[in-house]
Design a protein around this motif. Sequence first.
Motif, PDB file in Angstrom:
ATOM      1  N   ASN A  31       0.844  -1.186   0.000  1.00  0.00           N
ATOM      2  CA  ASN A  31       0.000   0.000   0.000  1.00  0.00           C
ATOM      3  C   ASN A  31       0.887   1.247   0.000  1.00  0.00           C
ATOM      4  OD1 ASN A  31      -1.407   2.250   1.708  1.00  0.00           O
ATOM      5  ND2 ASN A  31      -3.089   0.973   0.989  1.00  0.00           N
ATOM      6  N   ARG A  70      -0.460   4.447   0.318  1.00  0.00           N
ATOM      7  CA  ARG A  70      -1.244   5.563   0.824  1.00  0.00           C
ATOM      8  C   ARG A  70      -1.107   5.736   2.331  1.00  0.00           C
ATOM      9  NH1 ARG A  70      -6.531   3.976  -0.401  1.00  0.00           N
ATOM     10  NH2 ARG A  70      -6.389   5.058  -2.390  1.00  0.00           N
ATOM     11  N   LEU A  99      -3.204   0.635   8.392  1.00  0.00           N
ATOM     12  CA  LEU A  99      -3.431  -0.631   7.676  1.00  0.00           C
ATOM     13  C   LEU A  99      -3.712  -1.776   8.649  1.00  0.00           C
ATOM     14  CD1 LEU A  99      -0.671  -0.447   4.905  1.00  0.00           C
ATOM     15  CD2 LEU A  99      -3.106   0.104   4.708  1.00  0.00           C
ATOM     16  N   LEU A 109      -2.305  -6.081   3.854  1.00  0.00           N
ATOM     17  CA  LEU A 109      -1.562  -4.964   3.265  1.00  0.00           C
ATOM     18  C   LEU A 109      -0.386  -4.542   4.149  1.00  0.00           C
ATOM     19  CD1 LEU A 109      -4.434  -2.666   1.931  1.00  0.00           C
ATOM     20  CD2 LEU A 109      -3.270  -4.556   0.783  1.00  0.00           C
ATOM     21  N   THR A 149       3.166  -1.524   4.067  1.00  0.00           N
ATOM     22  CA  THR A 149       3.680  -0.324   3.442  1.00  0.00           C
ATOM     23  C   THR A 149       5.129  -0.101   3.866  1.00  0.00           C
ATOM     24  OG1 THR A 149       3.351   2.067   3.160  1.00  0.00           O
ATOM     25  CG2 THR A 149       2.857   1.154   5.332  1.00  0.00           C
ATOM     26  N   THR A 162      -9.110   2.907   5.191  1.00  0.00           N
ATOM     27  CA  THR A 162      -7.980   2.947   4.256  1.00  0.00           C
ATOM     28  C   THR A 162      -7.991   4.171   3.351  1.00  0.00           C
ATOM     29  OG1 THR A 162      -9.208   1.471   2.769  1.00  0.00           O
ATOM     30  CG2 THR A 162      -7.588   0.461   4.252  1.00  0.00           C
TER      31      THR A 162
END
Length: 451
Positions: free
Chosen positions: A114, A116, A122, A140, A142, A429
């Motif tokens: 991810n 974002r 998350l 997810l 990041t 999200t």
Amino acid sequence: QMCIRDRRYREFLRLHNAVDFDDLILLPLKLLEEDGLVRNFLQKRFCYIMVDEYQDTNTPQYRIVRIMAEKHRNLCVVGDDDQAIYSWRGADVRNIFLFERDFPEAKVVRLEENYRSTQTILEVAWHVVKENTLRKEKRLYTSKPKGEPVVLYVARDEGDEANYVASKIQELSRERPLSHFAVFYRTNAQSRPLEETLARRGISYRVVGGLRFYDRREVKDVVAYLRLVENPDDVLAFRRVVNVPRRGIGDKTVERVLEFCRRGGFPLGEGLKAALEGEVLSSLLRARLLSFVSLMDELRDVAQDMPLSAFIDYLLDKTGYRRALEGEDTVEAQGRLENLRELINVAVEYDDVDDGLREFIDRASLATPQDEGGQGDMVTLMTLHSAKGLEFPVVFMVGMEEGFLPHILSMDSLASLEEERRLCYVGITRAMELLFLIRAKTRLYYGRKRA
């Protein structure tokens, strides 16, 4: 009656050589399934097919895709079952689950990184959606920093909830623009206390995907009834509600009556009664108008001795407005009923106020603090459904309690409850940096506190 209306509607479309949105899907499907020459031509013509947001496809769309890909079998679909939130529009999340059965040669690529949100956000989202039994396993991650903790605030009521949101926005907006902030809610009716609190504090906002609370049709209808109760000579209010819900009093009848009032120099209230005594209307139209005039006279009498919130509730029943919406039995009508419940909640504040009806009407009439265009640096207010596909540095999710999220209408079905989890996941999200989850201990419902 529904069959007759549908047949007339279909005849109208044929007469005008027109199609509607359903036809744009159903007619090509019919052509593909029934015309072999067209089917073979299109299957040869399109060697590669790609479908985005596959979790939101409905059954006819699925059938079109399957037929089109039969020859070359070069089909790529992209989707996320955790974001399937449109069953009420006909989308069937099973399409994405059955893809590997229907195309066993398919290669599945999991897109789990991810770009974002922070890892903390998350993790919260995953802990919500992992409870669903119908989902593809994924989690997810990041490369962004872990980020600030997600904040849960338990408010006393919807007023405290709105004040908390506004206070946090004021605090955080010292270092970032208002456009960085978004407030999500499950139903449009929940925007009302937020709108009023933001406006009172001078915080600019825009409502995305819908009108401001006091601009919504059903709210304006009821306020027009109240204006006509308070002032029998209010021509604009009369025009708005005389045939809402339908009473067989059309525009021509209204114009004839108003012209009679103008020629005779009558104010509306007096002129209506004079028109009923004369030969201005046919006996049938006179009976319909008399019924409306009698209804308004009764409402004026009742309004004298009833708290405002109870009177609005009574008005909705007596006019048939609530019954008409319930008879529609649609998602839109349900949302309009929720807005009317919220209007009753507002009226509670005026139950013990002298001349509360007049004060309430003034509040509704003046509740237009900003430009309709919604341009510039503003906080964004929207439903969770409208938020899909968007992102904001700071997100507030309000109404995080049973009855709102998950919505009360989803509580009797496992499939509906799982979609509510997915809707919550979508909201969470959308947040990039900061996330605030807010619930209220009590909330007004039809003018009464509900825990």
